[in-house]
Motif scaffolding. Structure first.
Motif, short mmCIF file in Angstrom:
data_model
loop_
_atom_site.label_atom_id
_atom_site.label_comp_id
_atom_site.label_asym_id
_atom_site.label_seq_id
_atom_site.Cartn_x
_atom_site.Cartn_y
_atom_site.Cartn_z
N ILE A 152 0.84 -1.21 0.00
CA ILE A 152 0.00 0.00 0.00
C ILE A 152 0.87 1.26 0.00
CG2 ILE A 152 -1.74 1.32 1.28
CD1 ILE A 152 -2.92 -1.38 2.18
N TRP A 188 -4.03 13.07 -0.64
CA TRP A 188 -4.35 12.96 -2.06
C TRP A 188 -4.71 14.36 -2.53
CZ3 TRP A 188 -5.21 8.33 -5.05
CH2 TRP A 188 -5.64 8.59 -6.35
N ALA A 194 2.12 1.84 -3.46
CA ALA A 194 1.02 2.35 -4.28
C ALA A 194 0.82 3.84 -4.04
CB ALA A 194 -0.27 1.58 -4.00
N MET A 195 0.90 4.26 -2.78
CA MET A 195 0.74 5.68 -2.46
C MET A 195 1.88 6.50 -3.05
SD MET A 195 -0.62 5.49 1.49
CE MET A 195 -1.06 7.21 1.69
N SER A 226 -8.53 3.09 -6.00
CA SER A 226 -7.40 3.28 -6.90
C SER A 226 -6.09 2.81 -6.25
CB SER A 226 -7.29 4.75 -7.29
OG SER A 226 -6.11 5.00 -8.00
N LEU A 227 -5.90 3.14 -4.99
CA LEU A 227 -4.69 2.72 -4.30
C LEU A 227 -4.64 1.21 -4.11
CD1 LEU A 227 -4.19 5.56 -1.69
CD2 LEU A 227 -2.81 5.07 -3.72
N GLU A 231 1.53 6.73 -6.93
CA GLU A 231 0.39 7.52 -7.40
C GLU A 231 0.80 8.98 -7.47
OE1 GLU A 231 -2.61 9.09 -8.82
OE2 GLU A 231 -2.86 6.94 -8.52
N CYS A 247 -0.77 11.40 -4.76
CA CYS A 247 -0.74 11.03 -3.35
C CYS A 247 0.68 11.14 -2.80
CB CYS A 247 -1.25 9.61 -3.19
SG CYS A 247 -1.61 9.14 -1.51
N HIS A 283 -10.51 7.11 -4.65
CA HIS A 283 -9.11 7.20 -4.25
C HIS A 283 -8.68 5.92 -3.52
CE1 HIS A 283 -9.58 11.86 -4.12
NE2 HIS A 283 -9.57 11.38 -5.35
N ARG A 292 -3.71 -0.22 -7.45
CA ARG A 292 -2.30 0.04 -7.71
C ARG A 292 -1.39 -0.81 -6.84
NH1 ARG A 292 0.42 4.16 -10.38
NH2 ARG A 292 -1.50 5.19 -10.91
N SER A 293 -1.86 -1.23 -5.66
CA SER A 293 -1.04 -2.04 -4.75
C SER A 293 -0.75 -3.42 -5.31
CB SER A 293 -1.72 -2.19 -3.39
OG SER A 293 -2.80 -3.10 -3.46
#
Length: 132
Positions: free
Chosen positions: A41, A69, A44-45, A116-117, A48, A51, A113, A120-121
């Motif tokens: 996570i 974000w 991913a942050m 999305s994270l 992004e 973020c 949001h 993306r993780s």
């Protein structure tokens, strides 16, 4: 991984379009470990573009990620927080929160949001959550 107890909701009682807070909670059954979920996570942050991680703390039984974000167009800021904890039966519980700093409705942006994270993780166990 087996995902159980998936819950998504907007808080307070007004939902989505008229709310400025989103919450997601899910449980990952064994084998799962806090550090693995935390790192996925956090990455991913950091990956992004909107973020940024402000605070991160990871221990053996719990972890916390705090970030902001920032929207692309008007630069609205939403506060994000992920809390990851070991559950009694060796599973891992993840609580994700996203809250707009201003306004009374976000047109589902906070929920988007969070999802999305998770997407993306690339954690295998989030696929079920993203389908719901």
């Amino acid at each position: 991984y087996k995902v159980t107890g998936v819950q998504t909701c907007a808080l307070p009682i007004s939902m989505g379009l008229f709310s400025h807070v989103a919450h997601i909670r899910f449980t990952i059954s064994t084998p799962a470990n806090v550090a693995e979920v935390f790192e996925a996570i956090k990455a991913a942050m950091e990956d992004e573009g909107h973020c940024s991680v402000l605070e991160d703390e990871c221990g053996a039984s719990s972890a916390t990620l705090v970030g902001i974000w920032t929207s692309g167009c008007f630069h609205f800021k939403d506060d994000m927080r992920f809390e990851i904890e070991v559950q009694d039966n060796n599973g891992v519980v993840v609580n994700g929160h996203s809250c707009s700093r201003i306004g009374k409705g976000d047109m589902y942006a906070n929920k988007k949001h969070l999802l999305s994270l998770l997407r993306r993780s690339k954690l295998e166990h989030t696929r079920q959550i993203l389908k719901s």
